[in-house]
Design an enzyme around this catalytic site. Structure first.
Site, PDB file in Angstrom:
ATOM      1  N   TYR A 279      57.059 -19.191  23.914  1.00 53.96           N
ATOM      2  CA  TYR A 279      56.287 -18.614  22.815  1.00 53.96           C
ATOM      3  C   TYR A 279      56.876 -17.281  22.367  1.00 53.96           C
ATOM      4  O   TYR A 279      57.264 -16.439  23.183  1.00 53.96           O
ATOM      5  CB  TYR A 279      54.839 -18.382  23.250  1.00 53.96           C
ATOM      6  CG  TYR A 279      54.031 -19.640  23.407  1.00 53.96           C
ATOM      7  CD1 TYR A 279      53.764 -20.470  22.334  1.00 53.96           C
ATOM      8  CD2 TYR A 279      53.514 -19.976  24.653  1.00 53.96           C
ATOM      9  CE1 TYR A 279      53.013 -21.623  22.483  1.00 53.96           C
ATOM     10  CE2 TYR A 279      52.750 -21.128  24.820  1.00 53.96           C
ATOM     11  CZ  TYR A 279      52.507 -21.949  23.731  1.00 53.96           C
ATOM     12  OH  TYR A 279      51.752 -23.086  23.883  1.00 53.96           O
TER      13      TYR A 279
ATOM     14  N   MET B 215      50.319 -20.779  30.113  1.00 54.95           N
ATOM     15  CA  MET B 215      49.127 -20.984  30.918  1.00 54.95           C
ATOM     16  C   MET B 215      49.416 -21.781  32.178  1.00 54.95           C
ATOM     17  O   MET B 215      48.898 -21.461  33.263  1.00 54.95           O
ATOM     18  CB  MET B 215      48.052 -21.698  30.102  1.00 54.95           C
ATOM     19  CG  MET B 215      46.757 -21.956  30.856  1.00 54.95           C
ATOM     20  SD  MET B 215      45.527 -22.821  29.869  1.00 54.95           S
ATOM     21  CE  MET B 215      45.131 -21.597  28.637  1.00 54.95           C
TER      22      MET B 215
END
Length: 484
Positions: A344, A404
């Protein structure tokens, strides 16, 4: 063949099974018994747990217990294992007892579920190894420990207020099995109001604020509060205490805070028999014997880690046994060309053609967001095991944003990079004294303390209790399939 014990804390039951492999390739689970209850690790057969100590590890067999955090759904995954070595914890407790020597005693700090490692098994281990008390922060933590056969008092560090005669803590307060920390006069009066109805006095430790300013009474009010505790009916003064702000990093500040505390103790003069004066936590205990006084409070030290300056850690850390280890394995490996970004935000770009591995643990499991290298920051490193499983092949940097459920690592600097394939074992935290994957060094690379790293490891990471006779070195044979 390993004998395994898995604890489901929601059901208070143990599961027994014979297993031949663990995280890196579970193949056989031979059930012992017939009764199966839902929610138990691996669906193993179970028997009631009667509180008796389980047999210690013997040659070729390791005792293991996996703790399910209470009041949480069973959502642990099998992508990593967090090993907690009870034998190492016991050795560390004994090492601190030898360091301080009598008449000074040790109190084991097990707040926040022993930093997420399991308060009950850790507290039992510490007290069996000779620690005289254990300390928690909340009433609920104390109540949980009272179900364990500690045989030692539990000290509640937080300010306990609004007690009533029917509170479940009352019998333990009356017997001295639970002791309270008093932070101000109003709290003392609240405790005293219920203490007179009990058959025995409530034992309290008066907290003096020598500079932390997060609890305790100001030095100007301390003599009055201490005198009130000694005179109040139903109250027994068991301790005078303070807490240093920077014992691991600032020797001058620690001396100044000790001077403030010592001046108050001197003004009081004679204290009741059995009243212990205590100020030192782990770092101060190692820094100077002058801080030992009547008791020391050992938290991170029983894990085998000394917080603070590197020199302070070197002074005593080698005498401790690292007690935690976090393992996982590569889920995916792929090539990345020079100039291509990872993750990301495209925070990291390859400066050369390389191979990247994906490890199935992320920030939901407790990997700090700052672990990932980006343009301008180095990132933390994790250990990659050799193909034969006999040694650490090298270290790989965590790259890009931490996701995550997963992290990416750069395998390009490993000598056997072309041979690294999915399934290869990796180690995020190692049970060693040196290298980038020690608890202390991995936390530092992420810009946090070891305490924060431990407490942040999520409930879905399976905790496994083991007993090892000796500390594992970096060069020791590594057998990931054996779960040692």
């Amino acid at each position: 063949m390993l004998e395994a014990y898995f604890l489901d804390a929601r059901e208070h039951i143990w599961a027994e099974a014979k297993i031949t492999k663990d995280l890196f390739g579970v193949e056989n689970v031979a059930h012992m018994g017939r009764a199966i209850r839902p929610g138990v690790a691996f669906g193993m057969s179970v028997r009631p747990y009667d509180g008796a100590a389980q047999p210690a590890a013997t040659h070729g067999r390791i005792e293991r217990k996996s703790i399910q955090p209470p009041d949480r759904p069973a959502r642990m995954h099998s992508d990593s294992l967090f090993h907690v070595d009870l034998a190492a914890i016991a050795r560390n407790a004994a090492a601190f007892s030898r360091l301080v020597g009598p008449p000074t005693v040790c109190c084991g700090v097990v707040k926040s579920d022993a930093y997420g490692l399991g308060a009950r098994p850790v507290a039992e281990t510490l007290t069996q190894a000779g620690m005289s008390l254990v300390a928690v922060f909340r009433v609920e933590e104390a109540l949980d420990l009272l179900s364990s056969p500690l045989g030692r008092p539990v000290l509640i560090l937080g300010a306990v207020r609004s007690l009533c005669p029917m509170h479940p803590l009352m019998p333990s307060l009356a017997s001295g099995d639970v002791q309270l920390v008093v932070h101000d006069l109003s709290q003392l009066k609240e405790i005293g109001a219920v203490a007179t109805s009990l058959p025995g006095p409530i034992q309290v430790h008066v907290m003096v604020d020598a500079g932390m300013r997060r609890g305790g009474c100001p030095p100007s009010e301390a003599p009055q509060l201490i005198e009130a505790a000694m005179q109040m009916p139903g109250i027994g003064l068991a301790g005078l205490m303070t807490h240093f702000t920077s014992a691991g990093t600032d020797a001058a500040a620690t001396r100044a805070e000790q001077a403030v505390f010592s001046e108050i103790v001197d003004r009081i003069g004679r204290l009741p028999e059995g009243c212990r004066v205590h100020a030192a936590a782990t770092a101060a205990t190692v820094r100077d014997p002058a801080y030992h006084q009547g008791m020391v409070r050992i938290g991170l030290g029983w894990v085998g880690c000394i917080p603070g300056d590197e020199a302070l850690s070197a002074a005593f850390g080698s005498q401790l046994s690292p007690a935690v280890r976090w393992r996982s394995s590569l889920r995916h490996v792929h090539h990345v060309q020079e100039g291509h970004a990872i993750g990301y935000g495209q925070r990291w770009r390859a400066k050369r053609d390389t191979r990247v591995g994906i490890v199935p643990v992320g920030y939901a499991d407790g990997i700090p967001l700052a672990a990932g290298a980006c343009d301008g920051c180095e990132g933390a490193r994790i250990a990659v095991v050799s193909s034969a499983g006999e040694r650490i092949a090298g270290y790989a940097t965590v790259i890009g944003a931490v996701s995550m459920d997963q992290i990416a690592i750069d395998l390009g600097d490993l000598p056997e990079v072309s041979a690294v394939e999915p399934g290869r074992a990796v180690e995020i935290i190692s049970a060693t004294h040196e290298g980038p994957t020690t608890l202390r060094n991995f936390a530092a690379a992420c810009g946090i303390t070891p305490h924060q790293l431990l407490a942040s490891i999520g409930p879905r990471v399976r905790r496994v209790l083991v007993n090892r006779e000796e500390t594992v070195s970096q060069t020791e044979a590594w057998h990931p399939a054996a779960a040692v």
